[in-house]
Design an enzyme around this catalytic site. Structure first.
Site, short mmCIF file in Angstrom:
data_model
loop_
_atom_site.label_atom_id
_atom_site.label_comp_id
_atom_site.label_asym_id
_atom_site.label_seq_id
_atom_site.Cartn_x
_atom_site.Cartn_y
_atom_site.Cartn_z
N HIS A 35 145.40 50.86 -21.71
CA HIS A 35 146.00 49.73 -22.41
C HIS A 35 147.50 49.98 -22.58
O HIS A 35 147.91 50.63 -23.54
CB HIS A 35 145.34 49.55 -23.77
CG HIS A 35 143.87 49.32 -23.71
ND1 HIS A 35 142.98 50.32 -23.39
CD2 HIS A 35 143.13 48.20 -23.92
CE1 HIS A 35 141.75 49.83 -23.41
NE2 HIS A 35 141.81 48.56 -23.73
N HIS A 269 146.99 43.69 -21.89
CA HIS A 269 146.23 44.35 -22.96
C HIS A 269 145.37 45.49 -22.45
O HIS A 269 145.49 46.62 -22.91
CB HIS A 269 145.35 43.31 -23.68
CG HIS A 269 144.66 43.84 -24.90
ND1 HIS A 269 143.65 44.77 -24.85
CD2 HIS A 269 144.84 43.56 -26.20
CE1 HIS A 269 143.24 45.05 -26.08
NE2 HIS A 269 143.94 44.33 -26.91
N GLU A 416 128.26 48.92 -47.32
CA GLU A 416 127.64 50.10 -46.69
C GLU A 416 128.47 50.65 -45.53
O GLU A 416 128.66 51.87 -45.43
CB GLU A 416 126.23 49.76 -46.20
CG GLU A 416 125.23 49.45 -47.29
CD GLU A 416 125.22 48.00 -47.71
OE1 GLU A 416 124.37 47.65 -48.57
OE2 GLU A 416 126.05 47.21 -47.19
N HIS A 478 113.28 45.21 -46.82
CA HIS A 478 113.78 46.42 -47.45
C HIS A 478 113.01 47.67 -47.04
O HIS A 478 113.35 48.77 -47.49
CB HIS A 478 113.75 46.28 -48.97
CG HIS A 478 114.84 45.41 -49.53
ND1 HIS A 478 115.06 44.12 -49.10
CD2 HIS A 478 115.80 45.67 -50.46
CE1 HIS A 478 116.09 43.61 -49.75
NE2 HIS A 478 116.56 44.53 -50.58
#
Length: 667
Positions: A35, A269, A416, A478
């Site tokens: 890049h 890029h 998280e 869960h």
């Protein structure tokens, strides 16, 4: 005269910036991969940081009080490698010439431990940003704990270079929000605001007001309108350094691929410029078109000033630390110990032994262990994703870090992924053993950061609770099924699923000692406690798997976690039916795999039928049970019901284990 000096310095600055630009361009072109756009646009930022503004010593890349630089847009790695070479780190031109090649120290994205000066592994966008928030958190905590009366032995900035992709990723929202809440005033983020992403103009997908967004997070925000204006960029960085109560974002409007025929487009890029475009770029910027990996002597000498300055600053810090050590010998000794990643002598004597008279959930046992060792392992630092009451990961005698930076309890909020990335940054900073915790099923939100911990081989600890369908009524959303086996697939990540309170204590001890990434899967429900002395639990955990009963020759029952107590009961029923079963607890696949072949063969002889029992996905067990074995597990989602009922209905029961074991023995 001053104008002449100014003109001369400007010319030297531009020569030095272009030396960096073309080291990157040549590296990408030689590899025909990489890049080049970001290095061309961002070289002035890197030059100012490394040449003038950052404090570091290339002769000692791990100096604890160095400023940290995190390249969050890791695809621009050629920019970092060029800067490290020019700044005097041990990264020779030959390594830049081997950019992205097998065995080099200049991989496609920066990797922690490969090249000196690379602070963290970056590439997955946003994670560098998140880890930098963790680094700044570690700095603030350690400064509060160890600094005394003008002796600022921990006093450094964390600088980040990031791009649009970093700020699009959700992890940047999570960690930027928390950074503002925590008041991380020594975190300075420079945003390569070039209006281009890989697919094209950012307006296709990214139109928010970044300034307002970060101001809403309680950040100090500035805008530099010209990425080549060294005076304006330096002024913004110095203003950010002066802002002590808020993290800083500096938007720098750059031109991606500056100077190239493809400047300002996505074409520059993610691929090499091409031979003709490289020549054109060099011509546009007044660089010799026929030279590659070229650094003019004047530019090399100018960059070299930073090395001498860094040596002087390091020597001044050493002198200050020597005075600090005389005045405050106890905190100095502790500081030296923690930055050396050495646990205190005799710390393990604080590891508790649990009696067998009362069942204990392993999450509760973990809390007891944490608080038992808190005084002798002060480097243990962390918290939960808004679940401390459930995961039991809180120091009872310490305040919140947010309230008092000396505090060891970090309230990460429901973040998280951000939490685990921050933990990795804290671990990479040094001086801390950081942890983060949540329900096991939500490890999926954080998996990429957990993987990064293992890839970097840093001492990150992840404490997951509610480890199976045994958690009960919350139901399938869960109840983890595939998470345990899935995380075991990550190379170098150590798994711990303890059977009881005493195995939990032994797992915590091993996790603290190993100095590498690990996770624990702990139960919500109470479990019978094994007799630590009778079963030699601590010794067994160190082998990853061990026999609780080795007397049976007809079949071997292997289990982890809550299922160990279940198979012990099943073994009793089998014995009553005339079938002698051995019982093996396997708290860690990874640790067991590290044992010698003789031990593994002795524990799990090939000729004996084996039945593995685990309330989770079955796939990974087959390497242990062989052709004549079976698995009692779950290859379906769970069910909403009280834990014992969910276990019974889904076949994780003594009766089902006995039934399957009898069939195996009869084969």
């Amino acid at each position: 005269m001053s104008d002449q000096l100014s003109d001369k310095q400007h010319a030297l600055d531009q020569l030095s910036i272009n030396a960096l630009r073309f080291l990157a361009v040549d590296a990408v072109q030689k590899a025909n991969s990489g890049h080049p756009g970001a290095p061309l646009g961002c070289a002035p930022i890197a030059y100012l940081l490394y040449h003038k503004l950052m404090r570091y010593d290339p002769a000692d890349p791990k100096w604890i009080n160095r400023d940290r630089f995190v390249l969050s847009n890791g695809h621009a790695s050629a920019l970092l490698y060029g800067a490290l070479h020019l700044a005097g780190y041990g990264l020779p031109i030959s390594q830049l010439e081997q950019f992205r090649q097998y065995g080099s120290h200049t991989p496609g994205h920066p990797e922690y431990g490969e090249a000196p000066g690379v602070e963290v592994t970056t590439g997955p966008l946003g994670q560098g940003f998140g880890m930098a928030v963790g680094i700044a958190t570690a700095e603030k905590h350690m400064a509060a704990v160890y600094n005394r009366d003008g002796h600022n032995i921990v006093n450094h900035f964390t600088y980040v270079l990031c791009g649009d992709g970093d700020l699009m990723e959700g992890i940047s929202h999570e960690t930027a929000s928390l950074a503002g809440t925590l008041g991380l005033g020594k975190l300075v983020v420079l945003y390569d605001d070039n209006l281009i992403s890989l697919d094209g103009p950012t307006e296709l997908s990214y139109t928010e007001d970044v300034t307002l967004r970060f101001e809403a997070y309680n950040w100090h925000v500035q805008m530099v309108h010209d990425g080549n204006d060294l005076v304006a960029i330096e002024a913004a960085i110095r203003a950010a350094q002066a802002e002590t109560t808020r993290p800083s974002l500096i938007r720098v409007r750059t031109v991606i691929g500056y100077g190239s025929p493809k400047a300002g487009t996505s074409k520059v890029h993610g691929e090499a410029l091409g031979v003709d475009a490289v020549k054109a770029t060099k011509k546009n910027l007044g660089w010799p078109e026929d030279k590659t990996f070229y650094v003019p002597e004047e530019a090399a000498a100018n960059w070299g000033k930073a090395k001498a300055r860094g040596k002087k600053e390091h020597e001044a810090w050493n002198a200050d630390f020597a005075e600090y050590k005389k005045a405050y010998p106890e905190p100095a000794a502790e500081f030296e110990r923690v930055i050396a990643a050495k646990l205190a002598d005799g710390w393990e004597k604080k590891i508790p032994v649990f009696p067998t008279d009362k069942a204990v959930a392993t999450r509760n046992a973990g809390q007891v262990v944490m608080n038992a060792v808190a005084g002798v392992v002060p480097e243990l630092f962390g918290g939960a994703a808004d679940l401390t009451a459930s995961t039991k990961t809180i120091f009872k005698d310490s305040p919140s870090f947010h309230v008092d930076p000396k505090g060891r309890n970090v309230f990460f909020g429901v973040r998280e992924f951000g939490m685990c990335a921050m933990v990795n940054g804290m671990a990479a900073h040094g001086g801390l053993i950081p942890f983060g915790s949540t329900f096991f099923v939500f490890s999926d939100y954080a998996r990429s950061a957990i993987r990064m911990a293992a890839l970097m081989n840093v001492h990150s600890l992840f404490v997951f609770t509610h480890d199976s369908i045994g958690l009960g009524e919350d139901g399938p959303t869960h109840q983890p099924i595939e998470q345990l086996m899935s995380l075991r697939l990550i190379p170098h990540l150590t798994d711990f699923r303890p059977a009881d309170a005493n195995e939990t204590a032994a797992c915590w001890q091993l996790a603290l000692e190993r100095k590498s990434a690990s996770f624990m899967a702990l139960s919500r429900q109470d479990l019978p406690v094994l007799d630590a002395a009778k079963y030699k639990v601590a010794e067994g955990v160190r082998k990853g798997a061990y026999a609780l009963d080795a007397s049976g020759k007809d079949i071997i029952l292997i289990a982890t976690g809550s299922e160990v107590s279940l198979v012990l009961k099943a073994a009793e029923e089998l014995k009553a039916a005339g079938i002698n079963a051995s019982v093996v607890s396997m708290p860690s696949f990874r640790v067991f795999e590290e044992q010698d072949q003789a031990y593994r063969d002795q524990l799990l002889p090939e000729s004996t039928p084996k039945l593995a029992v685990e309330a989770g996905a079955t796939l990974g067990w087959y390497k242990y049970i062989g052709h004549n074995g079976a698995v009692v597990g779950l290859d379906r989602f769970g069910a909403s019901a009280p834990g014992p009922i969910a276990m019974e209905k889904l076949g994780i029961s003594v009766a089902h284990v006995v039934e399957v074991a009898k069939k195996l023995v009869k084969k």
